[in-house]
Motif scaffolding. Structure first.
Motif, PDB file in Angstrom:
ATOM      1  N   LEU A  75       0.839  -1.195   0.000  1.00 21.75           N
ATOM      2  CA  LEU A  75       0.000   0.000   0.000  1.00 21.75           C
ATOM      3  C   LEU A  75       0.875   1.247   0.000  1.00 21.75           C
ATOM      4  N   VAL A  82      -8.435   5.036   0.240  1.00 21.23           N
ATOM      5  CA  VAL A  82      -8.524   3.578   0.291  1.00 21.23           C
ATOM      6  C   VAL A  82      -9.217   3.168   1.586  1.00 21.23           C
ATOM      7  N   LEU A  87      -8.937  -3.318   1.311  1.00 20.52           N
ATOM      8  CA  LEU A  87      -7.778  -4.092   1.749  1.00 20.52           C
ATOM      9  C   LEU A  87      -8.181  -5.504   2.167  1.00 20.52           C
ATOM     10  N   CYS A 111      -1.463  -0.751  -4.495  1.00 20.33           N
ATOM     11  CA  CYS A 111      -2.553  -1.086  -3.582  1.00 20.33           C
ATOM     12  C   CYS A 111      -3.021  -2.455  -4.050  1.00 20.33           C
ATOM     13  N   PHE A 158      -8.631   4.209  -5.214  1.00 24.93           N
ATOM     14  CA  PHE A 158      -7.312   3.890  -5.742  1.00 24.93           C
ATOM     15  C   PHE A 158      -6.648   5.097  -6.391  1.00 24.93           C
TER      16      PHE A 158
END
Length: 187
Positions: A75, A82, A87, A111, A158
């Motif tokens: 990341l 985000v 995640l 990411c 993103f």
């Protein structure tokens, strides 16, 4: 940007600290590549500021030293929107392959979840070409259009920030963070 992105205050909080908090809610161990502005264990590239692949390689070596030679989330520190949900989806993606979101036709390797196999190749790849592009094109990489996710993750999560206008465009309140040494993190 005019300041260190990791220390950039977005909605009153240092960006790197916000992202570190998200990662620690999803993965363990978590390593910061840089001088340690988040309070996490920190690793440094051999040549600080030498680019994203060098940062990925340094982070992977630190994770291996912590006994974690498995897939890892990568990341960048300049993704202010985000979410933990994004995640978690990356971390839980089925299989052992690398998983790279694609937004507007562009892979987002900073990411992403990188496989242990891909991460183990990082140092050798760095000697040949400092680009992450070969990893995105590797046979063991799953490219997933964010629109396909359909699970409440938005493409704008993103979007990285490279200049003040990027933050303004995302509708974020921001200000330069406190001065500090130049970090060897993804810019």
């Amino acid at each position: 940007m005019g300041c260190d992105k990791a220390r950039l205050l977005v909605d009153g909080h240092p960006l790197a600290e916000r992202l570190a908090g998200l990662l620690t809610g999803v993965a363990t161990p978590v390593v910061e590549v840089g001088p340690g502005v988040t309070g996490l264990a920190a690793a440094r590239e051999e040549l600080p500021g030498s680019g994203p692949l060098a940062a990925v390689a340094a982070g992977w070596e630190a994770l291996c030293g912590a006994g974690a030679p498995r897939a890892a989330l990568v990341l960048a520190c300049d993704l202010p929107l985000v979410s933990e949900k994004a995640l978690r989806l990356l971390a839980a993606w089925p299989g052992d392959a690398s998983v790279v979101p694609v937004v507007d036709g562009r892979p987002q390797p900073l990411c992403a979840r990188w496989s242990a196999t891909a991460l183990a190749r990082a140092r050798a790849q760095l000697a040949r070409d400092p680009s992450l592009r070969p990893f995105c094109a590797a046979a063991d990489t799953v490219l997933v259009d964010v629109e396909v996710w359909g699970r409440g993750v938005e493409a704008r999560e993103f979007h990285d920030v490279d200049c003040p206008g990027d933050l303004d465009e995302l509708g974020l309140k921001w200000q330069p963070g406190p001065a500090g040494p130049n970090l060897g993190v993804v810019r």
